[in-house]
Design a protein around this motif. Sequence first.
Motif, short mmCIF file in Angstrom:
data_model
loop_
_atom_site.label_atom_id
_atom_site.label_comp_id
_atom_site.label_asym_id
_atom_site.label_seq_id
_atom_site.Cartn_x
_atom_site.Cartn_y
_atom_site.Cartn_z
N MET A 72 0.82 -1.20 0.00
CA MET A 72 0.00 0.00 0.00
C MET A 72 0.86 1.26 0.00
O MET A 72 0.50 2.27 0.56
N ILE A 73 2.02 1.19 -0.62
CA ILE A 73 2.87 2.37 -0.73
C ILE A 73 2.13 3.41 -1.55
O ILE A 73 1.59 3.15 -2.61
N GLY A 74 2.11 4.63 -1.02
CA GLY A 74 1.42 5.71 -1.71
C GLY A 74 -0.09 5.69 -1.54
O GLY A 74 -0.77 6.48 -2.15
N ALA A 75 -0.60 4.79 -0.70
CA ALA A 75 -2.04 4.73 -0.49
C ALA A 75 -2.49 6.00 0.24
O ALA A 75 -1.77 6.55 1.06
N ARG A 76 -3.67 6.42 -0.07
CA ARG A 76 -4.24 7.59 0.59
C ARG A 76 -4.47 7.29 2.07
O ARG A 76 -4.86 6.20 2.44
N GLN A 77 -4.23 8.31 2.88
CA GLN A 77 -4.33 8.19 4.33
C GLN A 77 -5.70 8.70 4.78
O GLN A 77 -6.04 9.86 4.54
N ILE A 78 -6.44 7.86 5.46
CA ILE A 78 -7.79 8.20 5.89
C ILE A 78 -7.83 8.18 7.43
O ILE A 78 -7.38 7.22 8.05
N LEU A 79 -8.38 9.23 8.01
CA LEU A 79 -8.62 9.26 9.45
C LEU A 79 -10.07 8.88 9.67
O LEU A 79 -10.98 9.53 9.15
N LEU A 80 -10.29 7.83 10.42
CA LEU A 80 -11.63 7.37 10.75
C LEU A 80 -11.92 7.71 12.21
O LEU A 80 -11.17 7.30 13.10
N VAL A 81 -12.97 8.48 12.43
CA VAL A 81 -13.36 8.86 13.80
C VAL A 81 -14.70 8.20 14.08
O VAL A 81 -15.73 8.59 13.53
N GLU A 122 -9.98 -0.01 4.33
CA GLU A 122 -8.73 -0.72 4.02
C GLU A 122 -8.91 -1.64 2.83
O GLU A 122 -8.02 -1.76 1.98
N GLY A 123 -10.07 -2.30 2.74
CA GLY A 123 -10.35 -3.19 1.62
C GLY A 123 -10.43 -2.47 0.29
O GLY A 123 -10.21 -3.06 -0.77
N ALA A 124 -10.71 -1.17 0.34
CA ALA A 124 -10.75 -0.36 -0.88
C ALA A 124 -9.37 0.17 -1.26
O ALA A 124 -9.23 0.91 -2.24
N GLY A 125 -8.34 -0.19 -0.48
CA GLY A 125 -6.98 0.18 -0.83
C GLY A 125 -6.44 1.42 -0.13
O GLY A 125 -5.38 1.93 -0.49
N PHE A 126 -7.14 1.91 0.89
CA PHE A 126 -6.68 3.08 1.63
C PHE A 126 -6.02 2.64 2.93
O PHE A 126 -6.26 1.55 3.43
N ARG A 127 -5.19 3.51 3.49
CA ARG A 127 -4.61 3.27 4.82
C ARG A 127 -5.46 4.00 5.83
O ARG A 127 -5.85 5.15 5.61
N VAL A 128 -5.73 3.36 6.95
CA VAL A 128 -6.66 3.91 7.94
C VAL A 128 -5.98 4.08 9.29
O VAL A 128 -5.29 3.17 9.76
N ALA A 129 -6.19 5.24 9.89
CA ALA A 129 -5.86 5.45 11.30
C ALA A 129 -7.18 5.72 11.98
O ALA A 129 -7.95 6.57 11.53
N VAL A 146 -8.22 12.47 3.81
CA VAL A 146 -9.65 12.62 4.08
C VAL A 146 -9.92 12.13 5.50
O VAL A 146 -9.25 11.22 5.97
N ALA A 147 -10.92 12.72 6.14
CA ALA A 147 -11.42 12.21 7.42
C ALA A 147 -12.83 11.70 7.21
O ALA A 147 -13.63 12.32 6.49
N ASP A 169 -12.78 9.26 -2.71
CA ASP A 169 -12.16 9.73 -3.95
C ASP A 169 -12.56 11.18 -4.24
O ASP A 169 -11.73 11.99 -4.66
N LEU A 170 -13.82 11.51 -4.01
CA LEU A 170 -14.31 12.87 -4.22
C LEU A 170 -13.57 13.85 -3.30
O LEU A 170 -13.13 14.92 -3.74
N GLY A 171 -13.40 13.47 -2.04
CA GLY A 171 -12.67 14.33 -1.11
C GLY A 171 -11.24 14.53 -1.55
O GLY A 171 -10.71 15.66 -1.51
N CYS A 172 -10.58 13.47 -1.98
CA CYS A 172 -9.19 13.56 -2.45
C CYS A 172 -9.10 14.43 -3.70
O CYS A 172 -8.18 15.25 -3.84
N GLU A 173 -10.04 14.28 -4.60
CA GLU A 173 -10.05 15.08 -5.83
C GLU A 173 -10.28 16.54 -5.51
O GLU A 173 -9.69 17.42 -6.14
N GLN A 174 -11.11 16.82 -4.54
CA GLN A 174 -11.38 18.20 -4.14
C GLN A 174 -10.08 18.88 -3.67
O GLN A 174 -9.80 20.01 -4.05
N VAL A 175 -9.31 18.17 -2.87
CA VAL A 175 -8.04 18.72 -2.40
C VAL A 175 -7.08 18.91 -3.57
O VAL A 175 -6.42 19.94 -3.70
N SER A 176 -7.00 17.91 -4.44
CA SER A 176 -6.11 18.00 -5.59
C SER A 176 -6.47 19.18 -6.48
O SER A 176 -5.60 19.92 -6.93
N ALA A 177 -7.75 19.39 -6.71
CA ALA A 177 -8.20 20.52 -7.54
C ALA A 177 -7.86 21.85 -6.87
O ALA A 177 -7.41 22.79 -7.53
#
Length: 142
Positions: free
Chosen positions: A1-10, A24-31, A50-51, A116-124
Amino acid sequence: MIGARQILLVEDGAAGDETARQIEGAGFRVAAARQVSDALELLAKRRFDVAVTDATIADMSGVAILRAMRSVKPDLPVIVMLNKWDNVLAIAAIERGAVQCLTRPVGLDELKRSIDLGCEQVSAAQRLAALRRRLAGVATVS
């Protein structure tokens, strides 16, 4: 999962473990954080793309959670999950910058699209800021 997007789950409920597995099953890293105070500590120390937060956590509820997270990371995309749909809460969350409000149960595809939408929003936003800096540099040279 090198380069996987980092997601904060609260999430303080039992659903948090299942949601973490989905992410995690969708390929993201979760804290994961079970309290908002723990989430704020993580936000201060680490970078997240994304959180994803429950709308009600034991130590805080409603848009106060969103406000607290955005006070630490103003540009952080936040997805709010509701146990049942609440128009007032959903509108308030969106007005305060939530990317999306989802009602449980949330399917994997829907959750992945939202992240993905949240990540794209930041990228844009980053691309737009870079273009503005370039334009400002051109304007001062001319």
